[in-house]
Design a protein around this motif. Structure first.
Motif: not given
Length: 121
Positions: A36-54
């Motif tokens: 689940w966390l890996c999927d969220r990390a992939r979403e971060l990159a796609a959106r240009g974000w870098s805060d996994l906790v948020q």
């Protein structure tokens, strides 16, 4: 995090990588499943974000397989000895961190890694 870098299409900058790794360790220790966390990390990159906790806090994606936070670890996972894994709290819930030496890459801990314990039982 490999998932973030892969989705980004290039290596993450050192500061970003270190921040994401710290956040991932903390979130794993809180019982969130690694896939689940890996999927969220992939979403971060796609959106240009870098805060996994948020991002994890705001995600509406269901968390399947989340463990009860009162448990010491995953079902069937021996209790963590607390000395391996460079004292990383993620070792409490993830056997991959239960190693001696380099975090996640050294020899499996003979005191609490399930592969070592089950082999001697």
């Amino acid at each position: 995090m490999a998932a973030y870098a892969a989705a980004l299409g290039r290596p993450a900058l050192n500061g970003t990588r270190a921040k994401l790794e710290r956040q991932a360790v903390d979130l794993l220790a809180q019982g969130l499943p690694e896939p689940w966390l890996c999927d969220r990390a992939r979403e971060l990159a796609a959106r240009g974000w870098s805060d996994l906790v948020q991002h994890a806090e705001r995600s509406t994606v269901p968390v399947e397989g989340r463990r009860d936070e009162s448990l010491s670890g995953r079902a069937g996972l021996p209790k963590w000895c607390g000395t391996c894994g460079e004292a990383n709290p993620a070792a409490r819930v993830n056997a991959r961190f239960r190693t001696l030496g380099e975090l996640g890459g050294g020899e499996k801990c003979p005191r609490c890694h399930p592969d070592r314990i089950h082999a001697t039982a």
